[in-house]
Design an enzyme around this catalytic site. Structure first.
Site, mmCIF file in Angstrom:
data_model
loop_
_atom_site.group_PDB
_atom_site.id
_atom_site.type_symbol
_atom_site.label_atom_id
_atom_site.label_comp_id
_atom_site.label_asym_id
_atom_site.label_seq_id
_atom_site.Cartn_x
_atom_site.Cartn_y
_atom_site.Cartn_z
ATOM 1 N N SER A 122 44.980 36.398 37.185
ATOM 2 C CA SER A 122 43.952 37.251 37.781
ATOM 3 C C SER A 122 42.561 36.679 37.590
ATOM 4 O O SER A 122 41.607 37.169 38.189
ATOM 5 C CB SER A 122 44.003 38.653 37.166
ATOM 6 O OG SER A 122 43.770 38.583 35.771
ATOM 7 N N HIS A 143 47.915 36.316 43.471
ATOM 8 C CA HIS A 143 47.475 37.407 42.599
ATOM 9 C C HIS A 143 47.851 38.758 43.195
ATOM 10 O O HIS A 143 47.187 39.260 44.115
ATOM 11 C CB HIS A 143 45.955 37.314 42.387
ATOM 12 C CG HIS A 143 45.408 38.402 41.530
ATOM 13 N ND1 HIS A 143 44.137 38.919 41.689
ATOM 14 C CD2 HIS A 143 45.957 39.100 40.505
ATOM 15 C CE1 HIS A 143 43.939 39.878 40.804
ATOM 16 N NE2 HIS A 143 45.027 40.001 40.074
ATOM 17 N N GLU A 155 45.951 38.318 46.700
ATOM 18 C CA GLU A 155 45.042 37.188 46.862
ATOM 19 C C GLU A 155 45.853 35.897 46.731
ATOM 20 O O GLU A 155 46.564 35.696 45.747
ATOM 21 C CB GLU A 155 43.944 37.231 45.804
ATOM 22 C CG GLU A 155 42.964 38.386 46.004
ATOM 23 C CD GLU A 155 41.930 38.474 44.905
ATOM 24 O OE1 GLU A 155 40.747 38.693 45.218
ATOM 25 O OE2 GLU A 155 42.304 38.333 43.717
ATOM 26 N N ASN A 193 38.358 40.801 41.489
ATOM 27 C CA ASN A 193 37.965 40.903 40.090
ATOM 28 C C ASN A 193 36.543 40.420 39.844
ATOM 29 O O ASN A 193 35.848 40.939 38.964
ATOM 30 C CB ASN A 193 38.942 40.123 39.204
ATOM 31 C CG ASN A 193 40.219 40.893 38.944
ATOM 32 O OD1 ASN A 193 40.327 42.055 39.296
ATOM 33 N ND2 ASN A 193 41.193 40.256 38.338
#
Length: 497
Positions: A122, A143, A155, A193
């Site tokens: 991540s 991800h 992702e 993130n």
């Protein structure tokens, strides 16, 4: 461009995330090999799979027969050699670079030379993982978001070494699984993130420096920002150790102070207070209830002097309980001694409070979204505590959710959301991801009701530049200076799309 196809997939690591990925693959009809380090860990992984699919059966989302078919497609093993005939292997072990490199070294030994290997990191560098293998051209980041069976975003991360066919093959598989792939380059935190954790860390710093309370910050971002949960509730759900790890990885690359983990966050993690999974984080999860919110009284008499978005009232100022002064408006004569005076202004209100001659009776009042119930009360150094309490009670009588903060630029909502929106604009301006990908990352990956580019177009680049400029002039924090693309579009009078 041709793509590779995958007919059998391996998953290494069957914790909550790895088991969820294995379930998604099996739901898609693929045979899956799930690998764990020990029989005990394998049993835990089996438990994750049975519990997750069992919940779906109870909710009527799966039949018992379909659950059995899904579980039967997943072969569980502690032998890495069982991955030898997989076309794709996804690593989902804990977020430690040394551990991931160990896993990939083992995969190099047992997997076919043409197999694609993917990491579910991540925040870590996919490139750093790739260069430690014998097949850097076949390493991809993939991800998934937790819970993987529910969240639609994935992702897909490419490096400068990755073969385009490998990336396209993974993205195609994600689409076939009913997910939405967003393909981006290898940058710490990727899209979701990187945007999310800058905001979460800033909220923690806001709490730490006494700008507002935990409960008021969470309430502000739900009642005023329209988010499904406040930052502290969300961090407790994610796990504070995970939050710390992501921030450390992003800060190591960005060196942006907004990504440097808050000392408060680090202190909680050091103390083992990691959120829901340990029973305590920013909140306690021991079954004890927080204090009940105060009940609102009868609707107060409100006098509005000048224009004030979101607040109305036509009472005589001399008889009003709450007198609201719009921008540039002066306090009328005859306002009763126990009335609360609320100064509506975008910026600091202390100077205007002094100008009334009754600074102890003055609070700042902001309604960041007129169609939402939040009212922000900014409390100056001169505001009497009883005034702040009475102001909150009066606003509750108007059906407003009142939160308090110090007299600073942006109050709570704008001080948190516009830096986040600025980060998204900078990402867009740099060409890292397009508007659709950025918005999809935050809506599908983080559960936001709208994406940041859509929010910027709704709120307007001009307003964003004004708020960010005020935040920057107050703090001199370089990351708060408006992104060039925002300045450009504000000058042009148009949105970002």
């Amino acid at each position: 461009m041709s793509t590779v196809s995958f007919t059998k997939v391996g998953v290494v690591g069957l914790g909550t995330m790895g088991a969820g990925i294995a379930e998604v693959l099996a739901r898609g009809g693929l045979p899956v090999v799930g690998i764990e380090i020990s029989p005990e860990a394998l049993d835990r992984g089996r438990g994750h799979l049975e519990k997750s699919t069992g919940r779906a059966v109870k909710r009527g989302k799966l039949t018992p027969e379909a659950q059995r078919e899904i579980l039967d497609r997943i072969a569980l093993s502690t032998d890495f050699g069982d991955l030898g005939d997989c076309d794709l292997v996804i690593e989902a072990v804990p977020e430690r670079l040394d551990l991931k490199r160990q896993v990939f070294a083992r995969l190099d030994e047992v997997c076919r030379a043409d197999a694609v290997l993917a990491t579910n990191t991540s925040s870590l560098s996919v490139t750093e993982i790739a260069v430690a293998t014998n097949r850097p051209t076949k390493i991809v980041g993939v991800h998934f978001f937790n819970p993987a069976p529910v969240m639609r975003l994935v992702e897909v991360i490419t490096t400068v070494l990755t073969e385009p066919t490998a990336v396209a093959g993974v993205a195609d598989l994600v689409t076939k699984l009913g997910k939405t792939p967003v393909t981006v380059g290898d940058r710490a935190g990727f899209v979701a993130n990187r945007l999310l954790f800058g905001y979460l860390n800033q909220a923690t710093a806001m709490l730490e420096n006494g700008h507002a309370t935990r409960d008021d910050i969470d309430a502000a971002m739900t009642a005023g920002g329209g988010l499904p949960m406040g930052p502290f509730t969300l961090m407790d759900l994610i796990g504070l150790d995970t939050c710390l790890g992501v921030l450390e990885a992003v800060y190591a690359e960005s060196r942006d102070r907004r990504h440097a983990p808050s000392p408060l966050l680090r202190e909680l993690v050091t103390a083992g207070l990691l959120g829901r999974k340990t029973g305590r984080g920013f909140y306690a999860y021991d079954g004890s209830a927080d204090e009940a919110a105060a009940e609102s009284g009868p609707a107060p008499a409100v006098a509005v002097v000048g224009e004030v978005a979101g607040i109305t009232g036509d009472a005589d100022p001399a008889a009003a309980d709450l007198v609201v002064l719009g921008a540039g408006a002066e306090l009328p004569d005859g306002v009763k001694p126990d009335a609360v005076i609320a100064v509506a202004a975008e910026g600091p209100v202390t100077a205007r409070a002094v100008a009334t001659g009754r600074p102890g009776d003055v609070v700042g009042l902001r309604v960041p979204e007129p169609d939402r119930p939040l009212a922000e009360l900014t409390v100056t150094a001169l505001t009497l505590p009883a005034t702040a309490d009475r102001a909150a009670a009066l606003l509750a009588g108007l059906g407003r959710t009142a939160v308090r903060c110090r007299d600073r630029a942006g109050a709570i909502v704008d001080a948190l959301r516009f830096p986040y929106l600025n980060d998204a604009a900078a990402m867009l301006g740099a060409g890292y991801a397009d508007a659709d990908a950025i918005d999809a990352a935050m809506t599908l990956g983080c559960g936001y009701p709208t994406g940041p580019v859509a929010d910027l177009d709704r709120l307007g680049p001009r307003r964003a530049v004004e708020v960010l400029t005020a935040l920057y002039e107050e703090s001199r924090e370089p990351a708060l200076a408006p992104a060039p693309v925002l300045v450009e579009h504000a000058a042009a009078g148009r949105g970002l799309r």
